[in-house]
Design a protein around this motif. Structure first.
Motif, PDB file in Angstrom:
ATOM      1  N   TRP A  96       0.853  -1.200   0.000  1.00  0.00           N
ATOM      2  CA  TRP A  96       0.000   0.000   0.000  1.00  0.00           C
ATOM      3  C   TRP A  96       0.887   1.248   0.000  1.00  0.00           C
ATOM      4  O   TRP A  96       0.663   2.206  -0.744  1.00  0.00           O
ATOM      5  CB  TRP A  96      -0.895  -0.052   1.235  1.00  0.00           C
ATOM      6  N   ALA A  97       1.909   1.245   0.871  1.00  0.00           N
ATOM      7  CA  ALA A  97       2.802   2.396   1.000  1.00  0.00           C
ATOM      8  C   ALA A  97       3.569   2.656  -0.289  1.00  0.00           C
ATOM      9  O   ALA A  97       3.628   3.789  -0.787  1.00  0.00           O
ATOM     10  CB  ALA A  97       3.776   2.151   2.150  1.00  0.00           C
ATOM     11  N   LEU A  98       4.160   1.604  -0.840  1.00  0.00           N
ATOM     12  CA  LEU A  98       4.955   1.765  -2.065  1.00  0.00           C
ATOM     13  C   LEU A  98       4.078   2.218  -3.225  1.00  0.00           C
ATOM     14  O   LEU A  98       4.460   3.101  -4.005  1.00  0.00           O
ATOM     15  CB  LEU A  98       5.656   0.446  -2.406  1.00  0.00           C
ATOM     16  N   ALA A  99       2.892   1.634  -3.338  1.00  0.00           N
ATOM     17  CA  ALA A  99       1.979   2.021  -4.416  1.00  0.00           C
ATOM     18  C   ALA A  99       1.509   3.453  -4.253  1.00  0.00           C
ATOM     19  O   ALA A  99       1.383   4.201  -5.236  1.00  0.00           O
ATOM     20  CB  ALA A  99       0.770   1.078  -4.439  1.00  0.00           C
ATOM     21  N   GLY A 100       1.229   3.879  -3.018  1.00  0.00           N
ATOM     22  CA  GLY A 100       0.781   5.236  -2.778  1.00  0.00           C
ATOM     23  C   GLY A 100       1.827   6.262  -3.172  1.00  0.00           C
ATOM     24  O   GLY A 100       1.515   7.280  -3.810  1.00  0.00           O
ATOM     25  N   MET A 101       3.077   6.012  -2.814  1.00  0.00           N
ATOM     26  CA  MET A 101       4.150   6.947  -3.175  1.00  0.00           C
ATOM     27  C   MET A 101       4.365   6.985  -4.682  1.00  0.00           C
ATOM     28  O   MET A 101       4.532   8.055  -5.277  1.00  0.00           O
ATOM     29  CB  MET A 101       5.442   6.547  -2.447  1.00  0.00           C
ATOM     30  N   PHE A 102       4.356   5.814  -5.320  1.00  0.00           N
ATOM     31  CA  PHE A 102       4.555   5.758  -6.763  1.00  0.00           C
ATOM     32  C   PHE A 102       3.402   6.415  -7.514  1.00  0.00           C
ATOM     33  O   PHE A 102       3.605   7.215  -8.431  1.00  0.00           O
ATOM     34  CB  PHE A 102       4.704   4.303  -7.214  1.00  0.00           C
ATOM     35  N   ALA A 124       2.272  19.549  -6.606  1.00  0.00           N
ATOM     36  CA  ALA A 124       2.942  18.592  -5.715  1.00  0.00           C
ATOM     37  C   ALA A 124       1.968  17.926  -4.762  1.00  0.00           C
ATOM     38  O   ALA A 124       2.388  17.202  -3.863  1.00  0.00           O
ATOM     39  CB  ALA A 124       4.035  19.310  -4.916  1.00  0.00           C
ATOM     40  N   LEU A 125       0.663  18.122  -4.967  1.00  0.00           N
ATOM     41  CA  LEU A 125      -0.319  17.647  -3.987  1.00  0.00           C
ATOM     42  C   LEU A 125      -0.338  16.135  -3.867  1.00  0.00           C
ATOM     43  O   LEU A 125      -0.216  15.573  -2.775  1.00  0.00           O
ATOM     44  CB  LEU A 125      -1.711  18.168  -4.357  1.00  0.00           C
ATOM     45  N   ALA A 126      -0.513  15.428  -4.997  1.00  0.00           N
ATOM     46  CA  ALA A 126      -0.576  13.963  -4.932  1.00  0.00           C
ATOM     47  C   ALA A 126       0.740  13.372  -4.445  1.00  0.00           C
ATOM     48  O   ALA A 126       0.757  12.357  -3.741  1.00  0.00           O
ATOM     49  CB  ALA A 126      -0.941  13.396  -6.303  1.00  0.00           C
ATOM     50  N   THR A 127       1.861  14.010  -4.804  1.00  0.00           N
ATOM     51  CA  THR A 127       3.161  13.554  -4.320  1.00  0.00           C
ATOM     52  C   THR A 127       3.231  13.645  -2.799  1.00  0.00           C
ATOM     53  O   THR A 127       3.641  12.698  -2.120  1.00  0.00           O
ATOM     54  CB  THR A 127       4.287  14.403  -4.935  1.00  0.00           C
ATOM     55  N   ALA A 128       2.826  14.797  -2.244  1.00  0.00           N
ATOM     56  CA  ALA A 128       2.862  14.985  -0.789  1.00  0.00           C
ATOM     57  C   ALA A 128       1.959  13.987  -0.077  1.00  0.00           C
ATOM     58  O   ALA A 128       2.356  13.360   0.916  1.00  0.00           O
ATOM     59  CB  ALA A 128       2.458  16.414  -0.445  1.00  0.00           C
ATOM     60  N   LEU A 129       0.732  13.807  -0.591  1.00  0.00           N
ATOM     61  CA  LEU A 129      -0.190  12.868   0.038  1.00  0.00           C
ATOM     62  C   LEU A 129       0.348  11.444  -0.039  1.00  0.00           C
ATOM     63  O   LEU A 129       0.241  10.668   0.921  1.00  0.00           O
ATOM     64  CB  LEU A 129      -1.567  12.949  -0.621  1.00  0.00           C
ATOM     65  N   GLY A 130       0.910  11.076  -1.202  1.00  0.00           N
ATOM     66  CA  GLY A 130       1.440   9.730  -1.373  1.00  0.00           C
ATOM     67  C   GLY A 130       2.631   9.447  -0.474  1.00  0.00           C
ATOM     68  O   GLY A 130       2.755   8.357   0.099  1.00  0.00           O
ATOM     69  N   VAL A 131       3.516  10.438  -0.304  1.00  0.00           N
ATOM     70  CA  VAL A 131       4.700  10.249   0.537  1.00  0.00           C
ATOM     71  C   VAL A 131       4.308  10.118   1.999  1.00  0.00           C
ATOM     72  O   VAL A 131       4.805   9.244   2.719  1.00  0.00           O
ATOM     73  CB  VAL A 131       5.690  11.419   0.337  1.00  0.00           C
ATOM     74  N   ILE A 132       3.410  10.984   2.469  1.00  0.00           N
ATOM     75  CA  ILE A 132       2.986  10.914   3.870  1.00  0.00           C
ATOM     76  C   ILE A 132       2.314   9.578   4.154  1.00  0.00           C
ATOM     77  O   ILE A 132       2.619   8.901   5.143  1.00  0.00           O
ATOM     78  CB  ILE A 132       2.052  12.089   4.204  1.00  0.00           C
ATOM     79  N   MET A 133       1.380   9.191   3.286  1.00  0.00           N
ATOM     80  CA  MET A 133       0.704   7.912   3.466  1.00  0.00           C
ATOM     81  C   MET A 133       1.690   6.757   3.356  1.00  0.00           C
ATOM     82  O   MET A 133       1.657   5.809   4.156  1.00  0.00           O
ATOM     83  CB  MET A 133      -0.403   7.746   2.427  1.00  0.00           C
ATOM     84  N   GLY A 134       2.597   6.836   2.382  1.00  0.00           N
ATOM     85  CA  GLY A 134       3.541   5.747   2.149  1.00  0.00           C
ATOM     86  C   GLY A 134       4.497   5.530   3.305  1.00  0.00           C
ATOM     87  O   GLY A 134       4.694   4.404   3.769  1.00  0.00           O
ATOM     88  N   VAL A 135       5.106   6.613   3.786  1.00  0.00           N
ATOM     89  CA  VAL A 135       6.039   6.496   4.905  1.00  0.00           C
ATOM     90  C   VAL A 135       5.307   6.011   6.156  1.00  0.00           C
ATOM     91  O   VAL A 135       5.809   5.164   6.895  1.00  0.00           O
ATOM     92  CB  VAL A 135       6.732   7.851   5.159  1.00  0.00           C
ATOM     93  N   GLY A 136       4.101   6.534   6.379  1.00  0.00           N
ATOM     94  CA  GLY A 136       3.318   6.086   7.529  1.00  0.00           C
ATOM     95  C   GLY A 136       2.971   4.619   7.460  1.00  0.00           C
ATOM     96  O   GLY A 136       3.062   3.891   8.463  1.00  0.00           O
ATOM     97  N   GLU A 137       2.582   4.150   6.275  1.00  0.00           N
ATOM     98  CA  GLU A 137       2.236   2.733   6.117  1.00  0.00           C
ATOM     99  C   GLU A 137       3.466   1.847   6.281  1.00  0.00           C
ATOM    100  O   GLU A 137       3.375   0.748   6.835  1.00  0.00           O
ATOM    101  CB  GLU A 137       1.588   2.505   4.748  1.00  0.00           C
ATOM    102  N   LEU A 138       4.614   2.300   5.787  1.00  0.00           N
ATOM    103  CA  LEU A 138       5.832   1.500   5.918  1.00  0.00           C
ATOM    104  C   LEU A 138       6.209   1.303   7.379  1.00  0.00           C
ATOM    105  O   LEU A 138       6.490   0.185   7.819  1.00  0.00           O
ATOM    106  CB  LEU A 138       6.983   2.172   5.164  1.00  0.00           C
ATOM    107  N   ALA A 139       6.221   2.412   8.133  1.00  0.00           N
ATOM    108  CA  ALA A 139       6.655   2.324   9.530  1.00  0.00           C
ATOM    109  C   ALA A 139       5.537   1.811  10.442  1.00  0.00           C
ATOM    110  O   ALA A 139       5.737   0.858  11.193  1.00  0.00           O
ATOM    111  CB  ALA A 139       7.141   3.701  10.002  1.00  0.00           C
ATOM    112  N   GLY A 140       4.367   2.448  10.361  1.00  0.00           N
ATOM    113  CA  GLY A 140       3.292   2.097  11.279  1.00  0.00           C
ATOM    114  C   GLY A 140       2.423   0.961  10.807  1.00  0.00           C
ATOM    115  O   GLY A 140       1.970   0.131  11.599  1.00  0.00           O
ATOM    116  N   GLY A 141       2.180   0.891   9.493  1.00  0.00           N
ATOM    117  CA  GLY A 141       1.306  -0.145   8.964  1.00  0.00           C
ATOM    118  C   GLY A 141       2.015  -1.459   8.715  1.00  0.00           C
ATOM    119  O   GLY A 141       1.429  -2.536   8.898  1.00  0.00           O
TER     120      GLY A 141
END
Length: 416
Positions: free
Chosen positions: A67-73, A349-366
């Motif tokens: 989920w995290a990797l896909a969100g960032m990409f 940069a909106l989708a990039t920012a949302l994807g990075v925040i979600m992605g990093v959060g999912e990697l560490a917390g999810g």
């Protein structure tokens, strides 16, 4: 010949805003219906596969990883192409198919592959949906709309309907059948997105010449230099630990440690869904008026109490009532994952920012969070997972003090 953009038709823009909100509400709600199903079906799957707590945490974690990797990409790709809609349609179709594939698997390894594929598709949905929604929203309804889309939708479909529907299907038929029911709703929602969702909101009209112009690229490094983005990334890591640990281990804790029947467990988990719906729109709506920062601090302080109540409250009725009052974190998710970043970065940069925040959060917390909580539970008992969840929320309270306020109404009052 120079093209100029015309002023938006307010009534038409408002109608589109409401229609878009309904469609994206259903889309993200079914994403969480699929994601939540595993936790509620775990007691039934355990009879066939004998899953350990560590394996259950890994199944949750691998979905969060992909989920995290896909969100960032997907976020970066969307900003590079200047397109959201085709990515969103493809993601909805694929997550429906991959979710159903979980019912075909014959063991832990197969489930692991199915959940990984499902996360790959689902990770693209939220950055695309929130990017479309923020542009279509009136300023006075921005937090409210984004809260309904991300918080209340997931609460209604994933928190209320999912435990009732999937447990009933598992009891009446089989746990595998519960995974199959997601195909048709997903395909219907994908068709609605394709037919009714626009690439550009009528509230921010674009001249014909601009619609086909190359997207303006904002370097990722420039986005990561913004303090709010960095703080939101750290908050996402801690809040995802709180959330994923609770939804992964609470059903098993209630049935195995507290001895609740599956029906009682389902009822208590439905209370989480009620709170999810309530706070999902109430928290962002309140933040529109009092500010994003104080709302995040106050409601997260309440969220610390939720996993502690799972451990220390024995009566299911009282536990359900306390959960409704303290499961406030899902309303906060909209603030740090969508609203604050949307009010911090430019559109390009909106989708990039949302994807990075979600992605990093999912990697560490999810991803790492439930795996660590599962290992700790195997060592010291399932209550360890609940203490880890409470610690994650407590860390969010501390981090939130570093945020810069972004709520337009609050900033105008401060300037005046």
């Amino acid at each position: 010949m120079t093209h100029t953009a015309t002023a938006p038709d307010t009534a038409a823009a408002n109608r589109y805003e409401n229609r878009l909100l309904l469609i994206l509400f259903l889309a993200f709600g079914f994403v969480f219906f699929d994601r939540q199903a595993l936790s509620f079906l775990a007691p039934y799957m355990d009879r066939d596969f004998g899953l350990s707590n560590a394996e259950l945490g890994t199944l949750s974690g691998v979905l969060a990883l992909t989920w995290a990797l896909a969100g960032m990409f997907a976020g970066r790709l969307s900003d590079a192409l200047g397109r959201r809609k085709p990515i969103l349609v493809a993601a909805v179709v694929l997550f429906s198919l991959f979710s159903a594939s979980s019912g075909l698997m014959g063991g832990f390894a197969g489930l692991l592959v199915a959940r990984a594929l499902m996360g790959t598709a689902e990770g693209a949905v939220l950055p695309m949906a929130q990017s479309l929604m923020v542009e279509a929203s009136r300023e006075s309804r921005r937090g409210f709309n984004m809260g309904l889309l991300q918080g209340s939708s997931a609460g209604l479909l994933g928190g209320i309907l999912a435990p009732l529907v999937v447990v009933w299907i598992a009891e009446a038929y089989d746990w595998r059948v519960a995974f199959y029911v997601t195909i048709l709703p997903g395909l219907v929602i994908a068709a609605l997105i394709w037919k009714f969702v626009r690439e550009w909101s009528p509230r921010t009209p674009v001249a014909p010449a601009q619609e086909k112009a190359p997207a303006v690229k904002v370097p990722l490094g420039q986005v990561l230099r913004l303090r709010n983005i960095v703080v939101c990334m750290l908050i996402a890591c801690c809040y995802l630990t709180w959330f994923v640990t609770i939804i992964t281990f609470t059903p098993t804790y209630l049935t195995e440690v507290k001895g609740f029947t599956p029906g009682t467990m389902s009822g208590v988990m439905t209370c989480l869904g009620v709170a999810w719906v309530l706070w999902g729109f109430a928290t962002p709506a309140i933040s529109d008026r009092i500010g994003r920062k104080p709302a995040l601090i106050g409601f997260t302080a309440l969220a610390v109490c939720c996993p502690l109540a799972v451990v220390y409250v024995g009566d299911p009725v009282l536990l359900g009532a306390i959960m409704v009052l303290t499961y406030t974190g899902l309303g906060c998710f909209t603030l740090f994952m969508a609203t604050i970043p949307a009010e911090t970065v430019p559109r390009a940069a909106l989708a990039t920012a949302l994807g990075v925040i979600m992605g990093v959060g999912e990697l560490a917390g999810g991803f790492l969070g439930p795996m660590i909580a599962g290992w700790a539970s195997d060592q010291w008992g399932l209550q360890a997972a609940m203490f880890i969840a409470a610690g994650g929320a407590l860390a969010v309270v501390a981090l939130s003090f570093a945020l810069k306020e972004t709520a337009p109404a609050v900033l105008r009052r401060a300037a005046a």
